[in-house]
Design a protein around this motif. Sequence first.
Motif, PDB file in Angstrom:
ATOM      1  N   LEU A   1      19.499  13.859  24.600  1.00  0.00           N
ATOM      2  CA  LEU A   1      20.720  14.439  24.057  1.00  0.00           C
ATOM      3  C   LEU A   1      20.400  14.935  22.649  1.00  0.00           C
ATOM      4  CD1 LEU A   1      23.823  14.519  24.754  1.00  0.00           C
ATOM      5  CD2 LEU A   1      24.004  12.318  23.581  1.00  0.00           C
ATOM      6  N   TYR A   2      20.899  16.123  22.295  1.00  0.00           N
ATOM      7  CA  TYR A   2      20.660  16.677  20.956  1.00  0.00           C
ATOM      8  C   TYR A   2      21.988  16.916  20.250  1.00  0.00           C
ATOM      9  CZ  TYR A   2      15.951  17.218  22.632  1.00  0.00           C
ATOM     10  OH  TYR A   2      14.699  16.946  23.137  1.00  0.00           O
TER      11      TYR A   2
ATOM     12  N   ARG B   1       8.765  13.105  25.372  1.00  0.00           N
ATOM     13  CA  ARG B   1       9.970  12.807  26.160  1.00  0.00           C
ATOM     14  C   ARG B   1      11.241  13.333  25.490  1.00  0.00           C
ATOM     15  NH1 ARG B   1       8.906   8.055  29.352  1.00  0.00           N
ATOM     16  NH2 ARG B   1      11.031   8.175  30.130  1.00  0.00           N
ATOM     17  N   GLY B   2      11.093  14.055  24.378  1.00  0.00           N
ATOM     18  CA  GLY B   2      12.264  14.737  23.801  1.00  0.00           C
ATOM     19  C   GLY B   2      12.794  14.186  22.492  1.00  0.00           C
ATOM     20  N   ILE B   3      12.237  13.069  22.002  1.00  0.00           N
ATOM     21  CA  ILE B   3      12.688  12.546  20.707  1.00  0.00           C
ATOM     22  C   ILE B   3      12.082  13.403  19.595  1.00  0.00           C
ATOM     23  CG2 ILE B   3      12.580  10.591  19.096  1.00  0.00           C
ATOM     24  CD1 ILE B   3      12.731   8.703  21.480  1.00  0.00           C
ATOM     25  N   THR B   4      12.945  13.977  18.762  1.00  0.00           N
ATOM     26  CA  THR B   4      12.452  14.867  17.703  1.00  0.00           C
ATOM     27  C   THR B   4      12.615  14.277  16.309  1.00  0.00           C
ATOM     28  OG1 THR B   4      14.595  15.989  17.505  1.00  0.00           O
ATOM     29  CG2 THR B   4      12.998  16.930  19.064  1.00  0.00           C
ATOM     30  N   PHE B   5      13.487  13.276  16.148  1.00  0.00           N
ATOM     31  CA  PHE B   5      13.772  12.749  14.812  1.00  0.00           C
ATOM     32  C   PHE B   5      12.848  11.580  14.507  1.00  0.00           C
ATOM     33  CE2 PHE B   5      15.773  10.508  11.370  1.00  0.00           C
ATOM     34  CZ  PHE B   5      16.420  11.486  10.632  1.00  0.00           C
TER      35      PHE B   5
ATOM     36  N   GLU C   1      10.962   2.961  26.404  1.00  0.00           N
ATOM     37  CA  GLU C   1      11.617   3.258  27.691  1.00  0.00           C
ATOM     38  C   GLU C   1      13.086   2.832  27.648  1.00  0.00           C
ATOM     39  OE1 GLU C   1      11.595   5.432  30.636  1.00  0.00           O
ATOM     40  OE2 GLU C   1       9.558   5.009  29.950  1.00  0.00           O
ATOM     41  N   GLN C   2      13.347   1.694  27.020  1.00  0.00           N
ATOM     42  CA  GLN C   2      14.727   1.199  26.884  1.00  0.00           C
ATOM     43  C   GLN C   2      15.584   2.177  26.091  1.00  0.00           C
ATOM     44  OE1 GLN C   2      15.637  -3.120  25.809  1.00  0.00           O
ATOM     45  NE2 GLN C   2      16.032  -2.114  23.843  1.00  0.00           N
ATOM     46  N   ALA C   3      15.037   2.710  24.996  1.00  0.00           N
ATOM     47  CA  ALA C   3      15.776   3.674  24.165  1.00  0.00           C
ATOM     48  C   ALA C   3      16.054   4.956  24.952  1.00  0.00           C
ATOM     49  CB  ALA C   3      14.990   3.979  22.898  1.00  0.00           C
ATOM     50  N   LEU C   4      15.058   5.411  25.696  1.00  0.00           N
ATOM     51  CA  LEU C   4      15.227   6.634  26.495  1.00  0.00           C
ATOM     52  C   LEU C   4      16.252   6.422  27.611  1.00  0.00           C
ATOM     53  CD1 LEU C   4      11.470   7.668  26.643  1.00  0.00           C
ATOM     54  CD2 LEU C   4      13.271   8.935  25.473  1.00  0.00           C
ATOM     55  N   THR C   5      16.230   5.234  28.198  1.00  0.00           N
ATOM     56  CA  THR C   5      17.218   4.903  29.239  1.00  0.00           C
ATOM     57  C   THR C   5      18.625   4.910  28.652  1.00  0.00           C
ATOM     58  OG1 THR C   5      15.599   3.584  30.447  1.00  0.00           O
ATOM     59  CG2 THR C   5      17.924   3.133  30.914  1.00  0.00           C
ATOM     60  N   ALA C   6      18.761   4.365  27.437  1.00  0.00           N
ATOM     61  CA  ALA C   6      20.077   4.321  26.784  1.00  0.00           C
ATOM     62  C   ALA C   6      20.650   5.725  26.600  1.00  0.00           C
ATOM     63  CB  ALA C   6      19.973   3.618  25.435  1.00  0.00           C
ATOM     64  N   VAL C   7      19.808   6.659  26.200  1.00  0.00           N
ATOM     65  CA  VAL C   7      20.285   8.046  26.015  1.00  0.00           C
ATOM     66  C   VAL C   7      20.598   8.689  27.361  1.00  0.00           C
ATOM     67  CG1 VAL C   7      19.725  10.333  25.109  1.00  0.00           C
ATOM     68  CG2 VAL C   7      18.958   8.333  23.902  1.00  0.00           C
ATOM     69  N   ARG C   8      19.721   8.485  28.310  1.00  0.00           N
ATOM     70  CA  ARG C   8      19.900   9.120  29.621  1.00  0.00           C
ATOM     71  C   ARG C   8      21.177   8.652  30.303  1.00  0.00           C
ATOM     72  NH1 ARG C   8      15.416   7.590  31.648  1.00  0.00           N
ATOM     73  NH2 ARG C   8      16.212   5.988  33.043  1.00  0.00           N
ATOM     74  N   THR C   9      21.521   7.364  30.109  1.00  0.00           N
ATOM     75  CA  THR C   9      22.687   6.797  30.802  1.00  0.00           C
ATOM     76  C   THR C   9      23.959   6.842  29.957  1.00  0.00           C
ATOM     77  OG1 THR C   9      22.102   4.583  29.995  1.00  0.00           O
ATOM     78  CG2 THR C   9      21.244   5.226  32.165  1.00  0.00           C
TER      79      THR C   9
END
Length: 320
Positions: free
Chosen positions: A11-12, A52-56, A255-263
Amino acid sequence: MSQTRANSEMLYRVLGSTNEKVSAIGLGGWHIGLKHVDEQLAIRIVRTAIDRGITFMDNSWDYNGGVSEIRMGKALRDRYRDKVFLMTKIDGRSKKAAAKQLDESLQRLQVDYIDLVQHHEILRHEDPYRVFDPEGANAALIEAREAGKLRYIGFTGHKDPYVHLHMLEIAASHQFKFDTVQMPLNVMDAHYRSFEKLVLPELVKQNIGVLGMKSLANGILLRSNTVEPIECLHYALNLPTSVVITGIDSMEILEQALTAVRTFQPMDEQQVRSLLAKTAKAASSGEFEPFKTSSIFDSTAQNPDWLGDEPQRIQQLMPS
């Protein structure tokens, strides 16, 4: 708040009035310099996060004696620098100390410029006066911005929302508007000395980029046995944050952080209320937010020399 999903994973969001688009999750720099994280793993975490899309990217001049910035600099070599919005923080309150620390950060990060530099650990009521003194740190950052060493200026703190409001007031009295403000935003903060209740509305009103941190408080919130990691991240993402910065010291935590954003789905009032009800009792004394109630997290208190000299004009007022 303007936000988009460029793919199913990330998400951006727009960073305040800068019009920069940044990932809603940011990678915390402190954890990648910890002793149990070797350099190879740190580089892998940063590069995988970017892939995986994290830019910050979050960092600070003082994290792990400079190791965090050095490792991030190595990770951002080759094609990675151009894919990220790079932030670091400086502790100097004097112009001289701030300029020196900024130059050291640029060297360690191996970059020509840093996207965002923030005044770190604005914890004391005197900090805003020192930063905005004619020979204070903000003068150094404005000069550095003019020289192309940085693009945006912000500040951070974890202690007291009233100090944040004071910093905003002093900045306004100097006709200066910050681009970003970083502060604790989590499921317990709402109940105790709350940045969410006191500072967040002011940032939204002024369209200043909101950087949330301590969403899990380095895992301390989880010791209350009231909430799960994903719930903590979802709560912070549900606030009008531009970025939720989270510490990542393993591929599993990434992976947990990416899952949090995805869900993540925007929460309704009832969902928010029920989450806050679960944490109300545990949060009431500030026990699980020790960055507010102890000095353990105050690295500038333990290293006052990082702040630099007090302003000359103040020293001159002192009786000899």
